[in-house]
Each structure stands twice: as C-alpha cells, then as structure tokens.
Design an enzyme around this catalytic site. Structure first.
Site, PDB file in Angstrom:
ATOM      1  N   ASP A  67       0.824  -1.213   0.000  1.00 56.81           N
ATOM      2  CA  ASP A  67       0.000   0.000   0.000  1.00 56.81           C
ATOM      3  C   ASP A  67       0.854   1.257   0.000  1.00 56.81           C
ATOM      4  O   ASP A  67       2.068   1.202   0.220  1.00 56.81           O
ATOM      5  CB  ASP A  67      -0.957   0.003   1.208  1.00 56.81           C
ATOM      6  CG  ASP A  67      -0.282  -0.432   2.497  1.00 56.81           C
ATOM      7  OD1 ASP A  67       0.952  -0.340   2.594  1.00 56.81           O
ATOM      8  OD2 ASP A  67      -0.998  -0.871   3.415  1.00 56.81           O
ATOM      9  N   ASN A 136      -7.200  -2.962  14.333  1.00 55.28           N
ATOM     10  CA  ASN A 136      -8.610  -3.284  14.051  1.00 55.28           C
ATOM     11  C   ASN A 136      -8.734  -4.484  13.104  1.00 55.28           C
ATOM     12  O   ASN A 136      -9.793  -4.743  12.550  1.00 55.28           O
ATOM     13  CB  ASN A 136      -9.333  -2.064  13.457  1.00 55.28           C
ATOM     14  CG  ASN A 136      -8.748  -1.631  12.115  1.00 55.28           C
ATOM     15  OD1 ASN A 136      -7.784  -2.222  11.625  1.00 55.28           O
ATOM     16  ND2 ASN A 136      -9.322  -0.598  11.524  1.00 55.28           N
ATOM     17  N   HIS A 138      -7.015  -4.927  10.242  1.00 56.39           N
ATOM     18  CA  HIS A 138      -6.789  -4.684   8.806  1.00 56.39           C
ATOM     19  C   HIS A 138      -5.473  -5.295   8.337  1.00 56.39           C
ATOM     20  O   HIS A 138      -4.538  -5.491   9.112  1.00 56.39           O
ATOM     21  CB  HIS A 138      -6.885  -3.186   8.460  1.00 56.39           C
ATOM     22  CG  HIS A 138      -5.721  -2.339   8.847  1.00 56.39           C
ATOM     23  ND1 HIS A 138      -5.866  -1.179   9.579  1.00 56.39           N
ATOM     24  CD2 HIS A 138      -4.396  -2.429   8.601  1.00 56.39           C
ATOM     25  CE1 HIS A 138      -4.682  -0.612   9.751  1.00 56.39           C
ATOM     26  NE2 HIS A 138      -3.764  -1.358   9.169  1.00 56.39           N
ATOM     27  N   GLU A 143      -9.538  -2.293   5.284  1.00 56.45           N
ATOM     28  CA  GLU A 143     -10.133  -1.984   6.582  1.00 56.45           C
ATOM     29  C   GLU A 143     -11.399  -2.820   6.798  1.00 56.45           C
ATOM     30  O   GLU A 143     -12.016  -3.285   5.824  1.00 56.45           O
ATOM     31  CB  GLU A 143     -10.529  -0.495   6.613  1.00 56.45           C
ATOM     32  CG  GLU A 143      -9.350   0.474   6.546  1.00 56.45           C
ATOM     33  CD  GLU A 143      -8.736   0.754   7.918  1.00 56.45           C
ATOM     34  OE1 GLU A 143      -8.679  -0.151   8.765  1.00 56.45           O
ATOM     35  OE2 GLU A 143      -8.298   1.898   8.125  1.00 56.45           O
TER      36      GLU A 143
HETATM   37  C1  GLP Z   1      -0.484   0.249   8.482  1.00 52.85           C
HETATM   38  C2  GLP Z   1      -0.178  -0.504   7.204  1.00 52.85           C
HETATM   39  C3  GLP Z   1      -0.288  -1.982   7.377  1.00 52.85           C
HETATM   40  C4  GLP Z   1       0.427  -2.407   8.643  1.00 52.85           C
HETATM   41  C5  GLP Z   1      -0.265  -1.798   9.825  1.00 52.85           C
HETATM   42  C6  GLP Z   1       0.315  -2.208  11.152  1.00 52.85           C
HETATM   43  O1  GLP Z   1      -1.783   0.680   8.585  1.00 52.85           O
HETATM   44  N1  GLP Z   1      -0.994  -0.117   6.105  1.00 52.85           N
HETATM   45  O2  GLP Z   1       0.223  -2.637   6.235  1.00 52.85           O
HETATM   46  O3  GLP Z   1       0.445  -3.781   8.736  1.00 52.85           O
HETATM   47  O4  GLP Z   1      -0.160  -0.392   9.685  1.00 52.85           O
HETATM   48  O5  GLP Z   1       1.414  -1.399  11.459  1.00 52.85           O
HETATM   49  P1  GLP Z   1       2.381  -1.565  12.655  1.00 52.85           P
HETATM   50  O6  GLP Z   1       3.275  -2.690  12.302  1.00 52.85           O
HETATM   51  O7  GLP Z   1       3.113  -0.265  12.730  1.00 52.85           O
HETATM   52  O8  GLP Z   1       1.586  -1.836  13.872  1.00 52.85           O
END
Ligand code: GLP
Length: 242
Positions: A67, A136, A138, A143
């Site tokens: 993304d 959440n 995702h 989402e």
């Molecule tokens: C973001 C990204 C995800 C990632 C998530 C968790 O929203 N789009 O791909 O997995 O955050 O991030 P973190 O590893 O910082 O908790």
C-alpha cells in the site's frame, strides 16, 4: 495456519528474516510482497545484515508493496516508498526497476490502481507476502467493512487507523485520509503468507484474526482460509490465544 509464538520481538524478527531469506535462496527470482509499519522493521534490519554479511542476493527479486498513502510523493518522509528505501531497498542489491508500489501522488488515482493491478497480473502471483496487522484487524489498508475490495483500490482510512499511524507524523492532522492498497484477492492469491504481530496492542486483533469468526469485519480472519500461512507472534501479542 501455523502459529509460532516467540519470547520477544527480536527472536520473532530473526525468524521472519530467516524465512524470507530461505524463500530467496530457494527461488532467487521470487516475487515478494512487503509490508510497512513498525512490526517488520527489525526483520528488514536482519535481511540487510544477511545481505551484507552472507551475500543474500536481491538482484533478481521482484517486490510489490502492499500500500501507499494517497497524496504523498515517493520522497515524502512518511511515504511507504521512502520507508522501504530507507529500511531495506536502499541497503540491498534489489534493482529499482523491479520495485512496484502504488503511486502515492498520481494525477488520476483510479488509473494508478489499474496500473498497479496490471503489474500484479503480469508478474504475480506473489510467492511470499509479508503482512503486519492493524489493531482493528486490517491487512494492507483493507479496513473492516461489509465487503472487501478484490483488486487494488482507493482505501478510506478508518479513524482508528489514522490515530494509530499518527505516531509516524508530526500531528494526526497530517495523516492522509486515503491510500491505495492491494486488494484482498491479490493478498489471498499469494502462494505463501507470513503474518507478523508483536506487542500488547495487537492482542485483540490477533485473537480475532486467528481464533475468531471469519468475517470481512476482521479482514485478517480471512487468512484462516489460506493453505500456507505462517503466523509469527511474540508473547505479548499471543497473550489471549488459547
Ligand atoms: C499500516 C499498514 C499496514 C500495517 C499496519 C500495522 O496501517 N498499512 O500494512 O500492517 O499499519 O502497522 P504496525 O506494524 O506499525 O503496527
């Protein structure tokens, strides 16, 4: 799903990097799907170390990132393109032409989605997709929703996700409201998936994703239906698992 619980984040990261390295040794021209966020940071540090000390070769690797924030150019310090250059791509011998990202600042976002999807179609399916987990549930920026997007799409970030990701920005106001994300079908079509989660803030999400109902309201729960998923969690994230 094969779930492995590690004593700490360090061990989890070493094991994740070892699994990715094994994939690269096995198939040097692997198509790899990368994630951003805090969770894979140490994994990428290990991969850089493997490259520098043991010659782990990225020269034939093709990479797709899950993304990108909409509105952030690749040289913006909070863009995921910048993150990947800084933490992995800029430190290994991957060819820049083999790096695929949704464009963060396209003239036409719809066209950017189509272009990214076309690349996935031509070069995919992914041999191994690395995933983090949103609090959440995702994955990528898929989402929780009544329906998920199958192919690359413009994601509207939930208030929780924007609040969670605000720590990377100077203020929450600066967190983009939209992103371009790989759709759920491309993720699910990956031959193998490695899901990483660490820390107490992921306890609920990991519990629901691994042991809850399979529902689009917890996008990561769909991974329960995938035949080759490794889940690496640390003790803290695993606390609610039975
Ligand atoms: C973001 C990204 C995800 C990632 C998530 C968790 O929203 N789009 O791909 O997995 O955050 O991030 P973190 O590893 O910082 O908790």
């Amino acid at each position: 799903m094969e779930i492995t619980v590690f004593d700490d984040y360090q061990k989890l990261s070493a094991a994740a990097a070892t699994l990715i390295a094994a994939q690269i040794y096995q198939k040097p021209n692997s198509v790899l799907g990368f994630a951003t966020g805090s969770t894979p940071l140490k994994t990428y540090q290990y991969l850089v170390k493997f490259h520098q000390q043991q010659g782990l070769d990225f020269s034939k690797i093709i990479s797709f990132n899950l993304d990108e924030y909409l509105g952030l150019a690749p040289n913006h310090r909070q863009s995921y393109a910048y993150y990947m250059q800084k933490h992995l791509f800029g430190q290994v011998n991957i060819k820049q032409k083999n790096i695929y990202f949704p464009t963060g600042n396209p003239q036409c976002p719809q066209e950017a989605c189509q272009k990214y999807q076309q690349h996935l179609k031509e070069l995919g399916p992914l041999d191994l997709q690395i995933l983090g987990l949103g609090a959440n549930g995702h994955i990528g920026f898929n989402e929780p929703a009544n329906e998920l997007n199958t192919s690359t799409f413009i994601a509207c970030l939930s208030p929780q996700t924007r609040a969670d990701n605000a720590r990377f920005f100077d203020s929450q106001k600066e967190v983009p409201h939209y992103a371009i994300s790989m759709g759920i079908t491309s993720i699910m079509q990956s031959k193998k998936i490695l899901l990483l989660a660490a820390g107490t803030q992921k306890q609920q999400a990991i519990k629901k994703a691994l042991q809850g109902n399979i529902t689009t309201q917890v996008p990561a729960s769909l991974l329960q239906t995938h035949p080759f998923v490794n889940v690496f969690v640390d003790n803290q994230a695993a606390d609610l698992l039975t």
